[in-house]
Design a protein around this motif. Structure first.
Motif, PDB file in Angstrom:
ATOM      1  N   THR A   1       0.854  -1.189   0.000  1.00  0.00           N
ATOM      2  CA  THR A   1       0.000   0.000   0.000  1.00  0.00           C
ATOM      3  C   THR A   1       0.889   1.239   0.000  1.00  0.00           C
ATOM      4  O   THR A   1       1.987   1.216   0.562  1.00  0.00           O
ATOM      5  CB  THR A   1      -0.920   0.029   1.227  1.00  0.00           C
ATOM      6  N   PRO A   2       0.444   2.323  -0.596  1.00  0.00           N
ATOM      7  CA  PRO A   2       1.256   3.549  -0.602  1.00  0.00           C
ATOM      8  C   PRO A   2       1.614   4.025   0.811  1.00  0.00           C
ATOM      9  O   PRO A   2       2.706   4.539   1.039  1.00  0.00           O
ATOM     10  CB  PRO A   2       0.369   4.568  -1.316  1.00  0.00           C
ATOM     11  N   ALA A   3       0.721   3.825   1.766  1.00  0.00           N
ATOM     12  CA  ALA A   3       0.994   4.270   3.135  1.00  0.00           C
ATOM     13  C   ALA A   3       2.141   3.487   3.770  1.00  0.00           C
ATOM     14  O   ALA A   3       2.823   3.989   4.665  1.00  0.00           O
ATOM     15  CB  ALA A   3      -0.265   4.132   3.993  1.00  0.00           C
ATOM     16  N   ALA A   4       2.389   2.267   3.307  1.00  0.00           N
ATOM     17  CA  ALA A   4       3.449   1.440   3.891  1.00  0.00           C
ATOM     18  C   ALA A   4       4.814   1.732   3.263  1.00  0.00           C
ATOM     19  O   ALA A   4       5.842   1.334   3.816  1.00  0.00           O
ATOM     20  CB  ALA A   4       3.113  -0.032   3.710  1.00  0.00           C
ATOM     21  N   LYS A   5       4.849   2.437   2.140  1.00  0.00           N
ATOM     22  CA  LYS A   5       6.113   2.669   1.439  1.00  0.00           C
ATOM     23  C   LYS A   5       7.187   3.330   2.305  1.00  0.00           C
ATOM     24  O   LYS A   5       8.322   2.854   2.299  1.00  0.00           O
ATOM     25  CB  LYS A   5       5.864   3.498   0.173  1.00  0.00           C
ATOM     26  N   PRO A   6       6.892   4.383   3.080  1.00  0.00           N
ATOM     27  CA  PRO A   6       7.952   4.976   3.917  1.00  0.00           C
ATOM     28  C   PRO A   6       8.539   3.978   4.917  1.00  0.00           C
ATOM     29  O   PRO A   6       9.752   3.948   5.122  1.00  0.00           O
ATOM     30  CB  PRO A   6       7.244   6.122   4.642  1.00  0.00           C
ATOM     31  N   LEU A   7       7.699   3.145   5.507  1.00  0.00           N
ATOM     32  CA  LEU A   7       8.186   2.138   6.450  1.00  0.00           C
ATOM     33  C   LEU A   7       9.059   1.103   5.743  1.00  0.00           C
ATOM     34  O   LEU A   7      10.132   0.744   6.225  1.00  0.00           O
ATOM     35  CB  LEU A   7       7.014   1.447   7.148  1.00  0.00           C
ATOM     36  N   ILE A   8       8.637   0.683   4.589  1.00  0.00           N
ATOM     37  CA  ILE A   8       9.408  -0.304   3.819  1.00  0.00           C
ATOM     38  C   ILE A   8      10.760   0.286   3.426  1.00  0.00           C
ATOM     39  O   ILE A   8      11.797  -0.384   3.519  1.00  0.00           O
ATOM     40  CB  ILE A   8       8.612  -0.762   2.575  1.00  0.00           C
ATOM     41  N   ASP A   9      10.766   1.560   3.024  1.00  0.00           N
ATOM     42  CA  ASP A   9      12.034   2.213   2.662  1.00  0.00           C
ATOM     43  C   ASP A   9      12.973   2.293   3.860  1.00  0.00           C
ATOM     44  O   ASP A   9      14.173   2.020   3.745  1.00  0.00           O
ATOM     45  CB  ASP A   9      11.776   3.614   2.100  1.00  0.00           C
ATOM     46  N   ARG A  10      12.441   2.651   5.039  1.00  0.00           N
ATOM     47  CA  ARG A  10      13.285   2.725   6.243  1.00  0.00           C
ATOM     48  C   ARG A  10      13.826   1.360   6.634  1.00  0.00           C
ATOM     49  O   ARG A  10      14.989   1.234   7.026  1.00  0.00           O
ATOM     50  CB  ARG A  10      12.505   3.338   7.407  1.00  0.00           C
ATOM     51  N   LEU A  11      12.996   0.329   6.508  1.00  0.00           N
ATOM     52  CA  LEU A  11      13.468  -1.024   6.816  1.00  0.00           C
ATOM     53  C   LEU A  11      14.565  -1.441   5.833  1.00  0.00           C
ATOM     54  O   LEU A  11      15.523  -2.111   6.209  1.00  0.00           O
ATOM     55  CB  LEU A  11      12.313  -2.026   6.779  1.00  0.00           C
ATOM     56  N   GLY A  12      14.412  -1.019   4.585  1.00  0.00           N
ATOM     57  CA  GLY A  12      15.439  -1.308   3.593  1.00  0.00           C
ATOM     58  C   GLY A  12      16.759  -0.643   3.920  1.00  0.00           C
ATOM     59  O   GLY A  12      17.838  -1.171   3.617  1.00  0.00           O
TER      60      GLY A  12
END
Length: 140
Positions: free
Chosen positions: A106-117
């Motif tokens: 989901t677009p809302a999860a993208k910032p979290l996924i980027d930080r985890l990356g």
């Protein structure tokens, strides 16, 4: 191949009923439950919840137990177990090929996924196969 003991599935009754119902409507080709029995299991459980006939459209063949009672759940559980037992099936065995993701996230999860990356830049040791190159993922 995944398998599950019908009498001792290792999950709550509600989850078991919903899982077996999903298996029976999934059109899996490699499952040890013949298609006519899959249909009978779903149709009988449907009849315990509804007064109308089961839907023909595969997308609508979903059991919704949210408005059912504990008695309805027990009846579905008993129906599933008795039909499988009568057919000599004590363990469900199926195979489901890995399917492509319907979307990345989901677009809302993208910032979290980027930080985890950024925290974990290495590819994790996981059992899922790597995403195909055409999916838009970068492995850099």
């Amino acid at each position: 191949m995944p398998q599950m003991d019908v009498q001792n599935p290792g999950m709550p009754d509600l989850q078991f009923v919903l899982f077996v119902s999903a298996l029976c409507t999934s059109n899996l080709t490699s499952i040890n439950v013949p298609k006519p029995l899959q249909d009978e299991i779903f149709n009988r459980c449907w009849a315990l919840l509804h007064t109308d006939a089961p839907p023909d459209d595969p997308n609508e063949r979903v059991l919704d137990l949210r408005h059912g009672t504990e008695l309805t759940l027990e009846a579905c559980l008993s129906t599933i177990r008795s039909l499988l037992s009568e057919a000599g099936i004590n363990t469900l065995i199926w195979d489901h090929p890995v399917s492509d993701a319907t979307r990345d996230s989901t677009p809302a999860a993208k910032p979290l996924i980027d930080r985890l990356g950024q925290l974990y830049p290495e590819d994790p040791d996981i059992v899922d196969p790597p995403a195909p190159p055409s999916s838009g993922h970068s492995t850099a």
